[in-house]
Design an enzyme around this catalytic site. Structure first.
Site, mmCIF file in Angstrom:
data_model
loop_
_atom_site.group_PDB
_atom_site.id
_atom_site.type_symbol
_atom_site.label_atom_id
_atom_site.label_comp_id
_atom_site.label_asym_id
_atom_site.label_seq_id
_atom_site.Cartn_x
_atom_site.Cartn_y
_atom_site.Cartn_z
ATOM 1 N N GLY A 18 0.784 -1.232 0.000
ATOM 2 C CA GLY A 18 0.000 0.000 0.000
ATOM 3 C C GLY A 18 0.815 1.281 0.000
ATOM 4 N N ARG A 19 2.153 1.149 0.045
ATOM 5 C CA ARG A 19 2.934 2.333 0.397
ATOM 6 C C ARG A 19 3.396 3.190 -0.764
ATOM 7 N NH1 ARG A 19 5.860 -1.467 3.937
ATOM 8 N NH2 ARG A 19 4.662 -1.417 5.864
ATOM 9 N N PHE B 124 1.808 7.042 9.805
ATOM 10 C CA PHE B 124 0.982 5.854 9.491
ATOM 11 C C PHE B 124 1.592 4.982 8.397
ATOM 12 C CE2 PHE B 124 -2.401 8.063 6.543
ATOM 13 C CZ PHE B 124 -1.414 8.341 5.630
ATOM 14 N N GLU B 125 0.950 3.885 8.118
ATOM 15 C CA GLU B 125 1.441 2.859 7.188
ATOM 16 C C GLU B 125 2.841 2.395 7.576
ATOM 17 O OE1 GLU B 125 0.536 2.581 3.345
ATOM 18 O OE2 GLU B 125 -1.145 3.957 3.292
ATOM 19 N N GLY B 126 3.087 2.283 8.856
ATOM 20 C CA GLY B 126 4.418 1.934 9.339
ATOM 21 C C GLY B 126 5.185 3.220 9.565
#
Lengths: 377, 614
Positions: B296-297, B418-420
């Site tokens: 998703g990144r 976010f997203e890690g």
């Protein structure tokens, strides 16, 4: 009049024997004024000495005696009193006037006496202040030995003032519960550890007219200890051990620990990290390479492994009944304790230590016997 | 207009020749970033810069037009931010444009966009942070599980409604405790007695779209019997419909930025989930979660670039009109420097994002998760600096709520989290590469440690040659090189950095072996160098292509590329020096000790400057 009289006697007590031979005999009577040994009387005595003789004859002897008597009056840690004693020296006459005087030991007895005074301050950890400096300058002048001593003290004292990373509060709390709380926090050295007072000290009169004592119980436990106790196998007993000694300045307190034996090696589970632990990055690398010897900065030490400590407490009495109350209190937050056998492994401890450390006051020993904290003078 | 827009888009897609984008089978492409750890560069992965066909480009431009129009005319970002809610009309507009199903294949009613085209649309969508996050939570993570691990039935059942935006998806992983630790997951799904349903219980926090979603991808513990017959707790992914019952959500969280996106707690209480709704295998939820997160990144790069390009327009307008001391703001060099920075960052982000998207669009199933993570780290940090610098250009004006700039600043702060978080992604980047290089180098390192004379001599010889000023040649520049000669210098710098990076990786593996996982300060530097290397590669590749095919203003691109490469080269050199244990630049020990003492005291340690001891 009587106050004046007692001051007089005290002053005589401090007088160097050579000066007032007859008055020294009064020393034996000085016990009558025992209760008057305070800072105020001490200062008065010094004043009396200063006023008595314009030439301050015998001031060196007086100062030595005063220094010796300071602890008795409880003023050994009072900078104002030291300055007051220093003030006894006549001013300006001992100041060196030329380089030859400065080179040799000018008025050696007076200089040595002042150094002795500074040394006593040093051993009690009292830092000289500006007044001390001015007095010394007035009395002995710059570059004299006492001033040198003063300068050296002022060099080292500030450097060492905060050298202890774990300072003990000064003065120590007098309330045993506060003291226990402080001591436990000090041993636990963990911000998350929570102190619980399980029982406050009180005395209750029973119907039969007998007094029953409820000693204080103060315990401490950190969240990590709680979770490691929760993982403890309830078939294996836990132990209450103690008392162990802890010194806070001149006060000795005793504490007890709740602990378990170390698991035998065959029962210890290896803490392998679950490969599916971290959603984002690998926690372990699948490599057959260890750390290089040159990058292994750990010292080669033999470590003695000990069983885990689950909680600690301090109590007003070291008997099993009191400590059982602590365990009962712990059960509220650690339900596993109700299923786990608790073994009390108490050594006689402080009771036998008592006569050795505090034998001079026979009357008080009875009281101290049941109290696990004690203040020594 | 929007409905017509969607029809238009569908029509264009239908007119495409069949199989224009369907050639996605065949060899998995070797990952470019991993090879860098070996001190090598896989030129065929990154040169030439990936392109799309003319048809695709034309098609994309037709997509872009209406979306851009919609965002400039019908999205009121200020109102969204103030009300902390995206108005239903706006959401409907987005649905009509098909933006809820950008990557869902056409047979399920989505737009079926390639990664490249998805990135392109991301540029526009990011103009409003709240909408960007809502859409990303829906399709980049929310429904991605169904897309990559779902069965045909699940896809048929859910994707069409999700693509149309009739249903909104959410991704439920984080629980109170911590986000990246699977041990913190307490939600539990128990198989019912009839074996047809799982009964799900648990709470999730900070769920984007949690209050508006109809379909949730939920991760919960299930009991799984492994090969040895032991019962183990493993994580399983489920598709949970709100209609299953027992789902409640808390009130929307009040946030610093992206205020219009809906974030809240979601609670599941005895929710009955049919066993058909397990995504992947029972007990295979960990892999599903990782794949979703990794895939998703990449789009963040283009999104940030889009935002910065917009910012440049807005601030340049201001700088060229405002006068100070009878001079325009734009005449001051310190202001000019900021614009150069904005342009450079935007250029690098764009290059990285589209290079990665292009690599992901290659046939096969290329694993570009490291590259995607690098794009995310670089662009989120770049965006934060750029927005802050833009605010600086505007001075006090930027600080005022009447202008949109402070909203950009607030919105883009979340990108680093976010997203890690970027810290965690740096660990991922460095450790994945280290694992790869370690596997290959183990034998060699072991031989050297055992005292293999030949290898040791070889190593000594290569060090000796390096110290005499060796010219590194990895085949990027020169006669048969892939880099345009205007970028020769940058190419050489890149080659040199790559060579010495590989050399240092080997050294680190020799020193730390598998214990390198605990050396986070070193890993951070490794990741930073790698990110720079990838960014350099991306800009060199892109600028080379631009010159070669004669794109407009390619000379500007060359300048930006050379500017960035020179800066990055020196940064890399510094970081490589820092990796040396005895280098004076290496302050790791002091850093660790300072931190340790502060944390022991849980406070600032120093005495007050006015404090005295006598």
């Amino acid at each position: 009049l009587s106050v004046h009289l007692s001051q007089q006697t005290l002053a005589d007590e401090l007088m160097p024997p050579r000066l007032s031979q007859s008055e020294v005999e009064l020393n034996s009577n000085s016990n009558s004024s025992e209760d008057a040994r305070t800072k105020a009387t001490f200062q008065k005595v010094v004043e009396v000495f200063c006023k008595r003789d314009i030439r301050r004859r015998g001031h060196v002897e007086f100062i030595y005696m005063a220094l010796k008597k300071m602890p008795e009056f409880g003023v050994e840690k009072d900078i104002a009193v030291y300055n007051k004693i220093l003030d006894v020296f006549p001013k300006e006459i001992f100041v060196a006037r030329n380089f030859i005087q400065r080179m040799f030991n000018h008025y050696p007895r007076q200089q040595e006496c002042a150094i002795e005074l500074l040394e006593q301050m040093e051993s009690y950890g009292i830092m000289p202040n500006n007044q001390t400096k001015f007095l010394l300058l007035q009395i002995f002048g710059i570059k004299s030995h006492p001033i040198r001593k003063y300068q050296r003290m002022m060099y080292w004292f500030p450097k060492f003032k905060h050298v202890n990373p774990y300072p003990v509060p000064d003065p120590l709390p007098q309330d045993p519960v506060d003291l226990a709380r402080h001591a436990l926090q000090r041993i636990a050295a963990n911000f998350d550890a929570r102190v619980v007072v399980y029982q406050l000290p009180m005395t209750e009169l029973t119907e039969a007219g007998k007094e029953s004592d409820y000693p204080y119980i103060v315990g401490i436990q950190s969240p990590e200890q709680r979770s490691s106790l929760a993982q403890h196998n309830p078939d294996r007993p836990v132990f209450v051990e103690g008392p162990f000694r802890l010194w806070l300045k001149k006060t000795c307190v005793y504490y007890y620990v709740l602990r378990a034996e170390l698991l035998p090696p065959e029962l210890r589970v290896g803490k392998a990290i679950d490969p599916e632990r971290n959603f984002y990055y690998p926690m372990v690398l699948d490599l057959d390479l260890g750390r290089d010897r040159l990058d292994d900065m750990e010292f080669d030490t033999d470590e003695v492994e000990e069983g885990p400590v689950f909680a600690m407490c301090m109590a007003g009495a070291g008997d099993q009944v009191t400590l059982a109350k602590w365990i009962l209190g712990l059960q509220e937050t650690n339900p596993i304790l109700s299923q786990t056998p608790v073994v009390f492994r108490l050594s006689p401890g402080p009771r036998e230590l008592q006569p050795i450390t505090g034998s001079d006051d026979d009357g008080e020993e009875e009281v101290f016997e049941n109290q696990h904290w004690k203040h020594e003078l | 207009m929007s409905g017509i827009g969607l029809l238009l888009l569908r029509a264009t897609r239908a007119s495409l020749p069949a199989g224009a984008r369907c050639l996605r089978t065949g060899r998995p492409c070797p990952a470019f970033a991993k090879e860098l750890f070996m001190g090598k560069i896989e030129t065929k992965d990154v040169f030439p810069f990936p392109e799309i066909s003319n048809e695709e480009l034309k098609e994309m431009n037709q997509f872009v037009g209406p979306v851009e129009k919609f965002f400039s005319e019908e999205v009121d970002s200020k109102k969204i931010d103030q009300d902390a809610k995206i108005p239903p009309e706006t959401l409907n507009g987005l649905k009509n444009l098909g933006l809820f199903g950008m990557q869902i294949p056409e047979e399920y009613g989505g737009l079926g966009l390639s990664n490249t085209m998805y990135a392109r649309l991301g540029e526009i969508i990011s103009l409003d942070g709240s909408i960007g996050v809502t859409l990303a939570a829906h399709q980049a993570i929310g429904l991605k599980g169904i897309l990559i691990a779902g069965t045909e039935e699940q896809k048929e059942k859910y994707l069409p409604k999700l693509a149309s935006g009739e249903h909104i998806a959410a991704f439920c992983l984080t629980e109170p405790g911590s986000g990246s630790d699977s041990a913190s997951i307490q939600s539990r799904a128990i198989l019912s007695e009839d074996g047809k349903n799982f009964i799900l219980n648990g709470s999730k926090i900070w769920i984007s779209n949690g209050g508006i979603a109809d379909v949730f991808t939920v991760f919960a513990r299930t009991e799984v019997v492994d090969e040895d017959g032991d019962v183990k707790d493993k994580i399983t992914a489920f598709i949970v419909e709100r209609a299953f019952g027992g789902i409640t959500h808390g009130k929307p969280e009040d946030k610093l930025g992206i205020r219009g996106s809906n974030t809240c707690e979601v609670h599941f209480e005895n929710t009955q989930v049919p066993i058909e709704n397990v995504v992947g295998e029972v007990g295979g939820g960990f892999k599903v979660a990782m794949n979703i997160l990794n895939s998703g990144r990449f789009s963040m790069g283009s999104a940030c670039a889009g935002m910065i390009k917009k910012l440049i327009e807005m601030t340049a307008e201001y700088a060229c009109t405002r006068k100070q001391f009878n001079k325009k703001l734009s005449d001051f060099e310190l202001i000019q420097e900021k614009f150069a920075l904005l342009a450079q960052k935007a250029y690098v982000m764009e290059s990285m994002a589209y290079l990665t998207a292009g690599m992901m669009d290659r046939p096969g199933v290329p694993d570009c998760s490291i590259e995607a993570a690098m794009v995310k780290v670089f662009s989120s940090e770049g965006a934060w600096t750029c927005v802050s610098e833009a605010l600086q250009i505007l001075g006090g004006l930027g600080y005022m709520k009447d202008y949109p700039y402070e909203r950009y600043l607030r919105d883009c702060r979340i990108l680093l989290i976010f997203e890690g978080t970027n810290e965690i992604l740096r660990m991922y980047i460095a450790l994945t590469g280290m694992q790869y290089a370690g596997k290959i180098l183990t034998d060699k390192i072991k031989a050297i440690k055992r005292g293999h004379a030949g290898l040791a001599l070889e190593m000594f010889w290569s060090r000796f040659r390096d110290s005499l000023g060796r010219k590194v040649d990895l085949g990027l520049v020169g006669k048969d090189g892939v880099v345009h000669s205007s970028l020769q210098e940058s190419g050489k710098k890149l080659e040199e950095n790559i060579y010495y990076f590989g050399f240092n990786v080997e050294g680190l593996l020799r020193r730390f072996g598998k214990t390198i996982v605990d050396e986070q300060l070193i890993l951070k530097r490794v990741a930073d160098i790698l990110i720079n290397l990838y960014a350099m590669t991306a800009v060199i590749s892109r600028a080379s292509r631009s010159i070669s095919i004669g794109l407009r203003n390619h000379d500007h691109e060359v300048m930006l590329a050379n500017l960035f490469c020179t800066e990055a080269y020196f940064k890399n050199n510094y970081a490589i020096t820092e990796l040396d244990k005895y280098a004076p630049e290496n302050m790791d020990e002091s850093i660790k000790r300072v931190a340790k003492q502060v944390l022991e005291k849980r406070a600032y340690v120093c005495s007050h400057p006015l404090e005295r001891t006598f």
